[in-house]
Design a protein around this motif. Structure first.
Motif, short mmCIF file in Angstrom:
data_model
loop_
_atom_site.label_atom_id
_atom_site.label_comp_id
_atom_site.label_asym_id
_atom_site.label_seq_id
_atom_site.Cartn_x
_atom_site.Cartn_y
_atom_site.Cartn_z
N ALA A 170 18.45 8.58 -64.00
CA ALA A 170 17.46 9.21 -64.31
C ALA A 170 16.55 10.12 -64.91
N ARG A 171 15.65 10.14 -65.48
CA ARG A 171 15.02 10.01 -66.84
C ARG A 171 15.94 11.26 -67.36
N GLU A 172 16.17 12.76 -66.22
CA GLU A 172 16.38 13.67 -67.03
C GLU A 172 18.18 13.07 -67.57
N ALA A 173 18.72 12.38 -67.06
CA ALA A 173 20.02 12.46 -67.85
C ALA A 173 19.79 11.97 -68.90
N VAL A 174 18.70 11.35 -69.68
CA VAL A 174 18.64 10.28 -70.58
C VAL A 174 18.16 10.99 -71.99
N LYS A 175 18.82 10.73 -73.22
CA LYS A 175 18.84 11.77 -74.59
C LYS A 175 18.45 10.30 -75.89
N THR A 176 17.68 10.36 -76.41
CA THR A 176 16.99 9.64 -77.25
C THR A 176 17.15 10.05 -78.47
N PHE A 177 17.04 8.98 -79.69
CA PHE A 177 16.99 9.27 -80.94
C PHE A 177 16.52 7.45 -81.38
N GLY A 178 14.92 7.81 -82.03
CA GLY A 178 14.69 6.90 -82.21
C GLY A 178 14.65 5.56 -81.22
N PRO A 179 14.98 3.90 -81.51
CA PRO A 179 15.18 3.10 -80.71
C PRO A 179 16.79 3.29 -79.73
N ALA A 180 18.19 4.65 -80.31
CA ALA A 180 18.51 4.56 -79.23
C ALA A 180 19.69 5.70 -78.27
N ALA A 598 24.26 -4.33 -69.61
CA ALA A 598 23.25 -3.86 -70.98
C ALA A 598 21.22 -3.88 -70.89
N ASN A 599 20.97 -4.70 -70.12
CA ASN A 599 20.04 -5.25 -69.33
C ASN A 599 18.85 -3.86 -69.21
N PRO A 600 18.65 -3.02 -69.42
CA PRO A 600 18.03 -1.63 -68.75
C PRO A 600 16.77 -2.42 -68.20
N ALA A 601 16.32 -1.63 -66.91
CA ALA A 601 15.25 -1.68 -65.83
C ALA A 601 14.32 -1.21 -67.02
N ASP A 602 12.94 -2.08 -66.31
CA ASP A 602 11.71 -1.68 -66.44
C ASP A 602 11.21 -0.07 -66.29
N THR A 603 12.32 0.59 -65.54
CA THR A 603 11.86 1.97 -65.47
C THR A 603 12.25 2.98 -66.36
N LEU A 604 13.75 2.30 -66.61
CA LEU A 604 14.93 2.77 -68.09
C LEU A 604 13.85 3.14 -68.84
N SER A 605 13.50 1.97 -69.58
CA SER A 605 12.66 1.19 -70.70
C SER A 605 11.53 2.06 -70.81
N ALA A 606 10.64 2.19 -70.13
CA ALA A 606 9.47 3.30 -69.73
C ALA A 606 10.04 4.39 -70.02
N ASN A 607 11.11 5.06 -69.71
CA ASN A 607 11.39 6.18 -69.12
C ASN A 607 11.87 6.72 -70.46
N ILE A 608 12.24 6.03 -71.81
CA ILE A 608 13.39 6.54 -73.15
C ILE A 608 11.78 6.20 -73.52
N ARG A 609 10.41 5.62 -73.85
CA ARG A 609 9.52 5.01 -75.04
C ARG A 609 8.91 6.80 -74.35
N GLU A 610 8.95 7.32 -73.50
CA GLU A 610 8.41 8.22 -72.80
C GLU A 610 9.03 10.11 -73.82
N ILE A 611 10.20 9.89 -73.06
CA ILE A 611 11.17 10.59 -73.59
C ILE A 611 11.43 10.76 -75.76
N GLU A 612 11.35 9.45 -75.81
CA GLU A 612 11.14 9.60 -77.41
C GLU A 612 10.11 10.21 -78.18
N GLN A 613 8.88 9.49 -77.17
CA GLN A 613 7.41 10.19 -78.03
C GLN A 613 7.24 11.73 -77.64
N ALA A 614 8.22 12.12 -76.41
CA ALA A 614 7.83 13.62 -76.43
C ALA A 614 8.86 13.88 -77.59
#
Length: 920
Positions: A170-180, A598-614
């Motif tokens: 879920a989006r709420e469970a993801v933590k980002t730092f740059g591309p990580a 290790a292959n993120p779904a499209d939803t996860l990839s989009a969430n990672i971008r949005e979380i990191e932008q925020a």
């Protein structure tokens, strides 16, 4: 096996999803039990399939014809089931038997749809899954892993394409730092890092800043280093190992230290540095030094020395028992392709945090997926995969001599998996400049060509067996195995460096686990697949008391960086921390198998971008808010009234009993919280059966709430003066409530509490006579069962009430309608709780729960939650669950179950308890 044709699968109605399996005539194979087409009991199709017990097996399994799927694509398996007098029983502690259910042949035994038991009408069950085989089969099972009586019917089974929008994380469970990024997954922490060495290390350290100092403390404890011993470990690591790493890996480790330090991590009161991270990555080799030195030649081996008679020579060469593993291909496997698996036997102190699935996308070399630990640049437990389709794993063999000119295995294994594209390259990189520590028998697989190999790597000698050369040990074509027992004679001679030392039998002798592997090979030759691995890794002696995990991959999964992985014992049993030697050990509780991809779904990839932008977006400047002065807790001790009174009649109970209870309440640490608890109690008493005790309790609570309202209306000074004066004049006397109201100059205008919780977490102790415990089997079944048993023991020990335990599929809504229910496991894990969640005000989606507007997505978060039984408000529901298996167990064994609040949140993102003002 019996094979027959009949119409099982009804044609699916047109939906947005694409149905990929709806053959009107399907070939089915009965593996266990008895299956019969039944035209007298059916739903929509002309016939259903009736399944009953057979004579040879205690469970039933029916397998469909092969179904073509796309590996990595998401699907939904669904069907309609009906049961009649179906009872299921476990035949052993492991596995936990399921009812009538659906699964896929490629899946672990604990991954399945909802189950049915008892007598149920036609019920739709389903499960979403990501395909791991290009050709798979549907399994219809009853009593799988145990035994059953009764009947089950199956109809309308289909597979449809499914969206990835609801796929974990879920989006709420993801933590980002740059591309990580990182997120929790079934007890694992999935960590993705990428880029140049220092940058990706910095990402690792920043995102794992909490866990890295915790892991360093575990390393110190495991190596027996006290508070002052870490400095000695640093010196050894610096002197013996640091310069064995190349610049790339050293930069990555420096980045880990800097990233963790900049994120606030501290170790022994200071920032972490490079050498701290080196110690963590060579801790296993440090632990082997002593054993290695006993077999490392000194140069005196051929000389004659006669020790004095009073000297008793003792050798210190322990035989390691650390892992079980296998690799199979060609003539040994069902489809002729590679399958490989591994379980780790590990000390609990390190095992608890060796739960990181580390996904590295380096600037140079192969992308790598490996099991690791906080701060790791290598696996430690040695499970590696790369994007060339290679899998590398091992079992430790007896320690051979130390070569001080060699490089650490941590470096060589990482180098091999990051830069090898085939088995030849992997063997070369592993064996070059070997320091001999942590001697291993490596198993390798190449998903591109289905080649497997076994490579015993001693300090001075090596032995390589390869399937491409048709080289097999023990006459096992297509199969290699490992279990800490070296097979090559020349390597075994390295254990004995002194020709004049004590005699020892050198040749290979099969140990019990060798014999177990050979028995399994003979029983499954030509049919080995993922199920072989799941069975092996839940069966003694291939699993032990110190088994901490399991990993299984096929050729198709290896080439796509996918693995079935379980953290915790893979046989659904608990590993309790009693006497483990490290006081911060929690124990390992089985999370069950989960697919790591290790292959993120499209939803996860989009969430990672949005979380990191925020995260990196400029923050809008806000006007500074005036500082709010902390409100000190009121201390009423010196202002409380003294004395006692007697009620003139029943109508005066509210005042006589209520004033005494309110006196005690005002002495509590948090009177406001205590008043909330009284409101909860009042609502519950209004629902309770009428009895003399409940009438007194209700009047007492009414009095407390009235007096609290009066204090707030009059103000503290007037209220305490009033109470002190009245009790001074009437202590020890019989009084009426009316006389108090007259003195106060008020009428008894009692306002019912607003709608809200009617039960507190601690109320369950008063409801045990009609209580049942229902634990979830959909996920984390072993941990949920253990938590349920702990609750049962606690209730028996404290209240002398033995509350019965049921699996979630064994109970129906009708059976629970007039019960007080303790649900163990969150809704996604407990199929009996799932349909009730919204009705009781429980907002819990997958491993994320929300309460009073706050989201709790951390893997360390747990919730104990009380509510009305939605089918009979006179009974209560108590949910005891965590966002992972360990947190469910801790919620069941901690003190939160006694709180007089509607819910208790425990973990990293919440206080221990809240009064619970939610509305329902």
């Amino acid at each position: 096996m019996r094979t027959f044709f009949f119409s099982l699968v009804s044609v699916a109605a047109a939906t947005a999803a694409t149905t990929v399996y709806q053959a009107s005539v399907d070939q089915l194979t009965v593996v266990h039990g008895v299956a019969t087409p039944d035209s007298s009991v059916h739903r929509n199709a002309p016939k259903s399939l009736r399944v009953e017990p057979g004579k040879s097996f205690s469970d039933a399994i029916v397998r469909s014809a092969p179904v073509n799927l796309t590996i990595g694509k998401r699907y939904e398996l669904s069907g309609w089931l009906r049961t009649e007098n179906l009872s299921v029983r476990d035949t052993d502690r492991s596995p936990i038997a399921t009812g009538a259910t659906l699964a896929m042949a490629s899946m672990p035994f604990d991954v399945h749809s909802e189950s049915l038991a008892g007598t149920r009408p036609w019920t739709r069950v389903s499960m979403k899954f990501t395909a791991t085989r290009a050709q798979d089969q549907i399994l219809l099972t009853v009593g799988n892993g145990g035994a059953f009586d009764g009947k089950a019917w199956f109809e309308g089974v289909s597979i449809d394409e499914a969206s990835t929008t609801d796929e974990w994380p879920a989006r709420e469970a993801v933590k980002t730092f740059g591309p990580a990024y990182r997120y929790p997954s079934a007890g694992w922490i999935y960590l993705h890092i990428e880029g140049e060495p220092y940058e990706r290390g910095y990402q690792h350290g920043y995102l794992m800043a909490r866990e890295i100092p915790e892991y360093l403390a575990r390393c110190a404890a495991d190596l027996g280093a006290g508070p002052d011993g870490w400095g000695s470990l640093r010196t050894q690591a610096d002197a013996l190992f640091l310069r064995g790493f190349d610049r790339e890996i050293l930069e990555e480790m420096r980045g880990i230290a800097d990233g963790a330090g900049d994120a606030g991590a501290r170790w022994q009161g200071r920032r972490l540095d490079l050498i701290d991270i080196v110690v963590a990555n060579v801790s296993v080799e440090l632990s082997e030094l002593r054993s290695a030195m006993t077999v490392t030649p000194t140069g005196l081996e051929n000389l004659n020395f006669n020790p004095p008679s009073y000297f008793d020579k003792k050798r210190d060469v322990p035989v390691t028992d650390r892992c079980s593993a296998f690799a199979a291909t060609g003539p040994a496997t069902r489809d002729g392709k590679m399958v490989i698996g591994h379980v780790t036997w590990w000390p609990l102190t390190l095992a608890e945090q060796t739960n990181v699935m580390l996904d590295i996308k380096p600037a140079n070399g192969r992308r790598v997926l490996m099991q690791s630990y906080p701060g790791g640049i290598e696996s430690g437990t040695d499970w590696y995969q790369n994007d060339a389709g290679l899998v590398l794993t091992e079992t430790t063999i007896r320690q051979t001599p130390f070569n001080s000119q060699g490089t650490p295995v941590a470096y060589r294994a990482r180098l091999a998996i990051q830069y090898a594209g085939n088995i030849d390259e992997m063997v070369k990189l592993l064996g070059t400049r070997n320091n001999g520590l942590y001697t291993n028998e490596w198993l390798m697989g190449d998903g591109k060509n289905n080649e497997i190999a076994m490579y015993e790597l001693g300090t001075l000698h090596t032995k390589l067996w390869r399937s491409s050369r048709n080289e097999w040990f023990g006459n096992t074509p297509g199969f290699y195995w490992g279990n800490n027992n070296a097979k090559d004679l020349t390597i075994r001679t390295e254990y004995l460096p002194d020709p004049k030392g004590a005699p020892e039998y050198v040749p290979y002798v099969p140990a019990p686990r060798d014999l177990a592997w050979l028995d399994m090979y003979r029983a499954h030759k030509g049919q080995i697949d993922e199920q072989f691995a799941y069975t092996a890794f839940r069966t003694a002696p291939l699993v032990s008391g110190s088994t901490m995990d399991a990993k299984v991959a096929t050729a198709g999964m290896a080439t796509r960086l996918m693995v079935w992985a379980a953290i915790g014992k893979p046989n659904q049993r608990e590993w309790v921390a009693r006497g483990s030697g490290y006081d911060k050990n929690d124990g390992l509780f089985p999370s069950g198998y989960a697919l790591i991809n290790a292959n993120p779904a499209d939803t996860l990839s989009a969430n990672i971008r949005e979380i990191e932008q925020a995260r990196t977006a400029p923050k809008t400047a806000e006007a500074p808010r005036p500082a709010r002065a902390a409100t000190p807790r009121a201390d009423y001790t010196d202002r409380l009234w003294k004395g006692w009174i007697l009620p003139a009649g029943d109508e005066d109970t509210w005042f006589a009993a209520g004033s005494a209870a309110y006196y005690r309440l005002l002495q509590s640490d948090d009177p406001d919280k205590a008043i909330d608890a009284r409101r909860i109690q009042y609502r519950g008493l209004k629902l309770a059966p009428d009895s003399p005790l409940n009438r007194v309790r209700l009047e007492t609570t009414k009095g407390v709430l009235f007096l609290d309202g009066l204090r707030r209306k009059l103000g503290d000074d007037k209220f305490f003066d009033l109470m002190s004066a009245f009790f001074r004049e009437n202590t020890t006397k019989t009084v009426t409530a009316a006389s108090f109201l007259s003195k106060a100059g008020v009428s008894f205008d009692f306002t019912e509490p607003a709608d809200g919780p009617a039960y507190s977490v601690g109320d369950i102790g008063q409801h045990l006579a009609s209580a049942v415990i229902v634990y979830g089997t959909m996920k984390e079944a072993g941990a949920n069962r253990y938590a349920a048993e702990q609750l049962q023991d606690q209730y028996l020990g404290q209240f002398e009430s033995r509350v019965p335990i049921y699996k979630d599929f064994e109970v129906t809504a009708e059976q629970l309608a007039h019960k007080d229910i303790v649900f163990v496991g969150r809704p996604e894990a407990n199929q009996a709780l799932a349909p009730w969640a919204r009705q009781i005000g429980l907002d819990w989606d997958a491993a994320v729960f929300k309460i009073e507007g706050k989201t709790h997505a951390g893997e360390r978060d747990a919730l104990t939650f009380a509510a009305r039984n939605p089918l009979d408000a006179g009974h209560m529901v108590l949910v005891v669950a965590g966002n992972d298996a360990l947190r469910t167990v801790k919620a069941a064994t901690g003190n939160s179950r006694f709180e007089e609040t509607a819910y208790v949140v425990a973990g990293e993102t919440a206080p221990a308890a809240r009064p619970g003002r939610r509305q329902r």
